[in-house]
Design a protein around this motif. Structure first.
Motif, PDB file in Angstrom:
ATOM      1  N   ALA A  50       0.111 -34.516 -37.498  1.00 59.84           N
ATOM      2  CA  ALA A  50       1.517 -34.811 -37.185  1.00 59.84           C
ATOM      3  C   ALA A  50       1.580 -35.791 -36.022  1.00 59.84           C
ATOM      4  O   ALA A  50       0.650 -35.872 -35.231  1.00 59.84           O
ATOM      5  N   ASP A  51       2.670 -36.526 -35.982  1.00 58.50           N
ATOM      6  CA  ASP A  51       2.913 -37.384 -34.825  1.00 58.50           C
ATOM      7  C   ASP A  51       4.376 -37.258 -34.461  1.00 58.50           C
ATOM      8  O   ASP A  51       5.255 -37.636 -35.246  1.00 58.50           O
ATOM      9  N   LEU A 109      10.039 -38.483 -27.642  1.00 61.43           N
ATOM     10  CA  LEU A 109       9.211 -37.282 -27.639  1.00 61.43           C
ATOM     11  C   LEU A 109       9.953 -36.037 -27.142  1.00 61.43           C
ATOM     12  O   LEU A 109       9.856 -34.959 -27.719  1.00 61.43           O
ATOM     13  N   VAL A 140       4.726 -35.880 -20.360  1.00 56.85           N
ATOM     14  CA  VAL A 140       4.977 -35.373 -19.005  1.00 56.85           C
ATOM     15  C   VAL A 140       4.822 -36.488 -17.964  1.00 56.85           C
ATOM     16  O   VAL A 140       4.895 -36.238 -16.774  1.00 56.85           O
ATOM     17  N   ALA A 151      -0.467 -28.097 -28.776  1.00 56.84           N
ATOM     18  CA  ALA A 151      -1.547 -27.110 -28.620  1.00 56.84           C
ATOM     19  C   ALA A 151      -2.801 -27.716 -27.995  1.00 56.84           C
ATOM     20  O   ALA A 151      -3.640 -26.995 -27.463  1.00 56.84           O
ATOM     21  N   THR A 152      -2.933 -29.036 -28.053  1.00 57.57           N
ATOM     22  CA  THR A 152      -4.115 -29.671 -27.457  1.00 57.57           C
ATOM     23  C   THR A 152      -3.896 -29.970 -25.979  1.00 57.57           C
ATOM     24  O   THR A 152      -4.792 -30.477 -25.303  1.00 57.57           O
ATOM     25  N   ILE A 155       9.554 -24.993 -24.427  1.00 57.56           N
ATOM     26  CA  ILE A 155       9.096 -25.111 -23.032  1.00 57.56           C
ATOM     27  C   ILE A 155       9.788 -26.309 -22.405  1.00 57.56           C
ATOM     28  O   ILE A 155       9.574 -27.451 -22.809  1.00 57.56           O
ATOM     29  N   SER A 156      10.616 -26.018 -21.419  1.00 62.21           N
ATOM     30  CA  SER A 156      11.269 -27.096 -20.670  1.00 62.21           C
ATOM     31  C   SER A 156      10.611 -27.180 -19.294  1.00 62.21           C
ATOM     32  O   SER A 156       9.429 -26.871 -19.159  1.00 62.21           O
ATOM     33  N   ARG A 188      -2.357 -34.816 -33.531  1.00 61.77           N
ATOM     34  CA  ARG A 188      -2.535 -36.204 -33.985  1.00 61.77           C
ATOM     35  C   ARG A 188      -3.989 -36.605 -33.738  1.00 61.77           C
ATOM     36  O   ARG A 188      -4.601 -36.139 -32.760  1.00 61.77           O
ATOM     37  N   LYS A 200      13.952 -34.180 -20.315  1.00 63.78           N
ATOM     38  CA  LYS A 200      13.787 -32.735 -20.537  1.00 63.78           C
ATOM     39  C   LYS A 200      15.165 -32.060 -20.480  1.00 63.78           C
ATOM     40  O   LYS A 200      15.431 -31.106 -21.221  1.00 63.78           O
ATOM     41  N   PRO A 219       9.146 -23.581 -16.551  1.00 61.15           N
ATOM     42  CA  PRO A 219       8.142 -23.383 -15.493  1.00 61.15           C
ATOM     43  C   PRO A 219       8.303 -24.438 -14.403  1.00 61.15           C
ATOM     44  O   PRO A 219       8.790 -25.534 -14.673  1.00 61.15           O
ATOM     45  N   SER A 220       7.859 -24.107 -13.195  1.00 62.19           N
ATOM     46  CA  SER A 220       7.908 -25.119 -12.116  1.00 62.19           C
ATOM     47  C   SER A 220       6.619 -25.953 -12.187  1.00 62.19           C
ATOM     48  O   SER A 220       6.334 -26.512 -13.245  1.00 62.19           O
ATOM     49  N   CYS A 263       5.754 -26.891 -27.258  1.00 64.15           N
ATOM     50  CA  CYS A 263       5.222 -27.289 -25.936  1.00 64.15           C
ATOM     51  C   CYS A 263       5.073 -28.791 -25.809  1.00 64.15           C
ATOM     52  O   CYS A 263       4.961 -29.309 -24.698  1.00 64.15           O
ATOM     53  N   VAL A 305       2.947 -26.287 -12.814  1.00 62.83           N
ATOM     54  CA  VAL A 305       1.957 -25.375 -13.408  1.00 62.83           C
ATOM     55  C   VAL A 305       0.546 -25.704 -12.891  1.00 62.83           C
ATOM     56  O   VAL A 305       0.104 -26.846 -12.961  1.00 62.83           O
ATOM     57  N   PHE A 357      -2.506 -28.865 -21.920  1.00 61.51           N
ATOM     58  CA  PHE A 357      -2.911 -27.873 -20.907  1.00 61.51           C
ATOM     59  C   PHE A 357      -2.318 -26.483 -21.215  1.00 61.51           C
ATOM     60  O   PHE A 357      -3.047 -25.493 -21.348  1.00 61.51           O
ATOM     61  N   LEU A 358      -1.006 -26.403 -21.377  1.00 58.61           N
ATOM     62  CA  LEU A 358      -0.381 -25.105 -21.640  1.00 58.61           C
ATOM     63  C   LEU A 358      -0.728 -24.605 -23.038  1.00 58.61           C
ATOM     64  O   LEU A 358      -0.949 -23.414 -23.255  1.00 58.61           O
TER      65      LEU A 358
HETATM   66  N1  LIG Z   1       2.078 -29.124 -16.568  1.00 59.07           N
HETATM   67  C1  LIG Z   1       3.116 -28.822 -15.825  1.00 59.07           C
HETATM   68  O1  LIG Z   1       3.044 -28.794 -14.586  1.00 59.07           O
HETATM   69  C2  LIG Z   1       4.407 -28.485 -16.465  1.00 59.07           C
HETATM   70  C3  LIG Z   1       4.630 -28.621 -17.831  1.00 59.07           C
HETATM   71  N2  LIG Z   1       5.846 -28.302 -18.349  1.00 59.07           N
HETATM   72  C4  LIG Z   1       6.108 -28.446 -19.764  1.00 59.07           C
HETATM   73  O2  LIG Z   1       5.105 -27.766 -20.501  1.00 59.07           O
HETATM   74  C5  LIG Z   1       4.851 -28.429 -21.720  1.00 59.07           C
HETATM   75  C6  LIG Z   1       3.386 -28.682 -21.868  1.00 59.07           C
HETATM   76  O3  LIG Z   1       2.931 -29.466 -20.773  1.00 59.07           O
HETATM   77  P1  LIG Z   1       1.391 -29.764 -20.547  1.00 59.07           P
HETATM   78  O4  LIG Z   1       0.605 -28.872 -21.392  1.00 59.07           O
HETATM   79  O5  LIG Z   1       1.170 -29.777 -19.091  1.00 59.07           O
HETATM   80  O6  LIG Z   1       1.313 -31.253 -21.072  1.00 59.07           O
HETATM   81  P2  LIG Z   1       0.064 -32.032 -21.676  1.00 59.07           P
HETATM   82  O7  LIG Z   1       0.322 -33.464 -21.391  1.00 59.07           O
HETATM   83  O8  LIG Z   1      -1.201 -31.425 -21.235  1.00 59.07           O
HETATM   84  O9  LIG Z   1       0.203 -31.779 -23.234  1.00 59.07           O
HETATM   85  C7  LIG Z   1       1.157 -32.420 -24.009  1.00 59.07           C
HETATM   86  C8  LIG Z   1       0.933 -32.063 -25.449  1.00 59.07           C
HETATM   87  O10 LIG Z   1       1.892 -32.752 -26.243  1.00 59.07           O
HETATM   88  C9  LIG Z   1       1.198 -33.424 -27.274  1.00 59.07           C
HETATM   89  N3  LIG Z   1       1.823 -34.660 -27.698  1.00 59.07           N
HETATM   90  C10 LIG Z   1       2.237 -35.669 -26.916  1.00 59.07           C
HETATM   91  N4  LIG Z   1       2.692 -36.671 -27.681  1.00 59.07           N
HETATM   92  C11 LIG Z   1       2.556 -36.282 -28.968  1.00 59.07           C
HETATM   93  C12 LIG Z   1       2.834 -36.879 -30.215  1.00 59.07           C
HETATM   94  N5  LIG Z   1       3.383 -38.078 -30.297  1.00 59.07           N
HETATM   95  N6  LIG Z   1       2.557 -36.203 -31.340  1.00 59.07           N
HETATM   96  C13 LIG Z   1       1.999 -34.977 -31.288  1.00 59.07           C
HETATM   97  N7  LIG Z   1       1.717 -34.353 -30.143  1.00 59.07           N
HETATM   98  C14 LIG Z   1       1.985 -34.999 -28.993  1.00 59.07           C
HETATM   99  C15 LIG Z   1      -0.140 -33.765 -26.666  1.00 59.07           C
HETATM  100  O11 LIG Z   1      -1.048 -34.092 -27.691  1.00 59.07           O
HETATM  101  P3  LIG Z   1      -2.326 -35.020 -27.430  1.00 59.07           P
HETATM  102  O12 LIG Z   1      -3.399 -34.101 -26.966  1.00 59.07           O
HETATM  103  O13 LIG Z   1      -2.592 -35.604 -28.759  1.00 59.07           O
HETATM  104  O14 LIG Z   1      -1.922 -36.030 -26.406  1.00 59.07           O
HETATM  105  C16 LIG Z   1      -0.461 -32.472 -25.954  1.00 59.07           C
HETATM  106  O15 LIG Z   1      -0.938 -31.525 -26.847  1.00 59.07           O
HETATM  107  C17 LIG Z   1       5.695 -29.696 -21.697  1.00 59.07           C
HETATM  108  O16 LIG Z   1       6.828 -29.467 -22.465  1.00 59.07           O
HETATM  109  C18 LIG Z   1       6.051 -29.884 -20.243  1.00 59.07           C
HETATM  110  O17 LIG Z   1       7.281 -30.522 -20.109  1.00 59.07           O
HETATM  111  C19 LIG Z   1       6.851 -27.816 -17.570  1.00 59.07           C
HETATM  112  C20 LIG Z   1       6.678 -27.660 -16.247  1.00 59.07           C
HETATM  113  C21 LIG Z   1       5.451 -28.006 -15.578  1.00 59.07           C
END
Ligand SMILES: NC(=O)C1=CN([C@@H]2O[C@H](COP(=O)(O)OP(=O)(O)OC[C@H]3O[C@@H](n4cnc5c(N)ncnc54)[C@H](OP(=O)(O)O)[C@@H]3O)[C@@H](O)[C@H]2O)C=CC1
Ligand SMILES: CCCCCCCCCCCCCCCCCCCCCC(=O)SCCNC(=O)CCNC(=O)[C@H](O)C(C)(C)COP(=O)(O)OP(=O)(O)OC[C@H]1O[C@@H](n2cnc3c(N)ncnc32)[C@H](O)[C@@H]1OP(=O)(O)O
Length: 513
Positions: free
Chosen positions: A82-83, A125, A113, A16-17, A149-150, A43, A206, A227-228, A109, A230, A19-20
């Protein structure tokens, strides 16, 4: 209907923290302000507690509109420590109990990435955490849907991709097990063999994550969104919002600041970009559909633009540069003037001439003025990033979108409006302009009042550029004349020719008088 569905529900979001995740929370709270609670797995990070992280997110510009419809937004969010790298996701017993007994919908989500992540971490992860979340979900008596979300690139080794799960050669369970006992050196050695014709550990893990859902989903009501690439918001809560440097955004920043001058890309390849608000609208619609209609099998939804409203990298690059003319970024290193190259030789040449040499010259200047050189490091990092993104800008893929189109036809006209995911309505030129503007405002946090100064700065850079080129030409020519008789002869020929031309014009103007 969709909004009403989420009212009264307890929703669990991972990532939730990210981008999506942030855009998802915003939309849920704005359209279903009477939802019961959103649990978010967070976390502690960068010296901030969970509460501080959540407070910062909810007080950001993105959430301004939400507060008008849901003033008690802080009370609706329950952050759970959580981690996802840890066993049982490192959730405390009490929190786990609360999640198990209340959660109605899960949106998963969270992921790494990064394209260059070590396979062990990417598996932890993107695969093991998904497996653990499934196991937790299977103990939730009130769970109605599990939405994962894949990425559309999970199977980027194929050219045509259907809305089905494609198996990987080695079973995910075996990969998870082996990561527990193999040491890093061996993992490094087998990584290229495992990922095969995929370009990185991200797309591979993924794909493994999807297999885990298929094999261990049990009786859960699961759906997968792919999604492709984003990009920034298209319409909601306002156009152009972005706070992630991933994907094209980093390159837009690099081009706007004048670091990126050439990029190996195929101008006619499809730029399968998709706005983040459109992805979230589809995801929420899928959550509703999966919970209410309970499809017999796991449905996969492609959230792509290429087959319904294609845009090419050439058009996108052109529009990005055109926008820089109107809205320049501040403190550019050089004037934004990037171009596409299409083969290895020209790419190496322009990397040397446009990236490495200016960086070296600038670092020499920094040294001479008693400062620490840094530009070569920045350029090396940029070139490494380019090399990792190149795979995606020199190919086109076809994704079928039957399930996504089916879902669109299932929505009421009101839901089609509120949860619009019809990419055919998107005007690319307008979208890209807002995207670049959003990068300046929300990611770089530059003030619009600074535009005149940014323009002045670019004018100064242009004059320096002309001066530098003239000086370089004169020095090169002087050296050539000193060494070559032919060059000397050419030089004398040009000078005498110009002299004669001048004398002729003078004489003819005197005759006319
Ligand atoms: N952005 C894109 O272009 C695309 C994204 N996607 C998919 O969308 C989803 C979201 O992507 P996006 O929002 O861009 O990615 P971000 O990197 O912006 O966000 C990833 C999220 O995962 C959390 N996270 C990572 N590691 C851990 C951990 N060990 N414990 C708890 N939380 C963790 C992060 O938390 P923290 O803030 O603490 O790091 C953050 O909230 C992903 O599944 C990605 O594969 C798919 C296609 C395209
Ligand atoms: C005519 C020409 C015109 C030209 C115009 C140009 C535009 C037009 C052309 C456009 C073509 C586009 C092609 C896109 C293709 C995308 C395909 C995606 C497909 C898959 C999509 C997916 O399915 S999935 C999500 C995608 N997945 C990523 O896209 C991760 C990639 N990427 C990494 O894998 C790592 O990035 C990689 C690279 C290892 C480097 O890694 P790295 O370590 O060198 O650098 P980092 O990324 O870590 O960060 C670097 C520094 O940015 C800081 N920073 C981070 N966030 C920040 C923030 N919000 N605000 C401020 N700053 C921020 C950070 O803090 C660092 O700064 P510092 O070091 O000072 O702390």
């Amino acid at each position: 209907m969709i909004s009403a569905f989420y009212n009264g529900k307890s929703i669990l979001i991972t990532g939730a923290t990210g981008f999506l995740g942030k855009v998802m929370m915003e939309k849920l709270l704005r359209t279903s302000p009477d939802l019961k609670v959103i649990y978010i797995l967070v976390r502690p990070k960068a010296g901030q507690t969970l509460q501080q992280r959540v407070f910062q997110i909810l007080n950001s510009k993105l959430f301004e509109k939400v507060k008008e419809v849901c003033p008690k937004v802080h009370e609706k969010i329950r952050a759970i420590s959580a981690d996802l790298n840890q066993h049982d996701l490192a959730i405390s017993k009490e929190d786990m109990q609360e999640l198990l007994s209340h959660t109605n919908i899960i949106f998963h989500c969270a992921a790494t990435v990064r394209f260059d992540d070590h396979l062990r971490h990417a598996v932890q992860l993107n695969v093991t955490a998904t497996q653990q979340l499934l196991s937790i979900a299977s103990q939730m008596p009130k769970l109605e849907a599990f939405i994962h979300i894949s990425t559309a690139f999970a199977n980027c080794n194929l050219k045509h991709i259907d809305e089905v799960i494609y198996p990987c050669a080695v079973e995910p369970k075996k990969i998870i097990d082996s990561m527990e006992w193999l040491d890093d050196a061996i993992i490094d050695e087998i990584t290229p063999k495992l990922i095969g014709d995929r370009p990185n550990t991200y797309t591979y893990t993924k794909a493994l994550g999807e297999m885990v859902l298929q094999q261990e989903g049990g009786n859960l009501n699961i759906a997968i969104i792919r999604p492709s690439i984003v990009g920034a918001t298209w319409q909601e809560p306002f156009p152009g919002w972005i706070d992630s440097i991933n994907g094209p955004t980093g390159l837009i920043v690099a081009a706007g600041k004048g670091f990126l001058r050439s990029i190996r890309a195929t101008p006619m390849a499809v730029a399968d970009l998709i706005p983040v608000d459109l992805v979230i609208n589809l995801t929420l619609a899928v959550g509703w559909y999966t919970a209410v209609h309970r499809p017999k099998s796991t449905l996969i939804y492609h959230c792509t633009s290429g087959n319904l409203n294609p845009c090419h990298w050439g058009k996108m690059g052109f529009q990005v540069l055109a926008t820089f003319e109107k809205i320049p970024f501040e403190k550019a290193f050089r004037r934004p003037n990037a171009d596409f190259t299409t083969n290895n030789i020209t790419t190496h040449y322009w990397n040397a001439v446009s990236h490495r040499v200016p960086a070296i010259i600038y670092d020499v200047y920094l040294r001479l003025t008693g400062r620490k050189p840094r530009m070569t490091k920045v350029m090396n990092r940029l070139l490494r990033t380019l090399s990792m993104l190149e795979y995606f800008i020199n190919r086109s893929w076809e994704w079928s979108t039957y399930n996504t189109e089916m879902l669109m036809s299932e929505l009421s006209p009101e839901d089609q409006r509120v949860f619009n995911f019809d990419v055919r309505q998107l005007n690319w030129l307008e979208y890209i302009e807002n995207y670049v503007l959003g990068v300046k405002k929300y990611l770089l946090k530059e003030d619009m009042a600074g535009i005149p100064e940014a323009r002045q700065h670019l004018k100064r850079l242009r004059n320096i550029h002309y001066l530098f080129n003239t000086a370089l030409f004169l020095i090169a020519w002087r050296l050539l004349i000193a060494r070559s008789q032919v060059a000397r002869n050419v030089w004398f020929f040009i000078v005498s020719f110009c002299y004669k031309l001048l004398s002729y014009f003078r004489a003819s103007s005197r005759l006319k008088v």
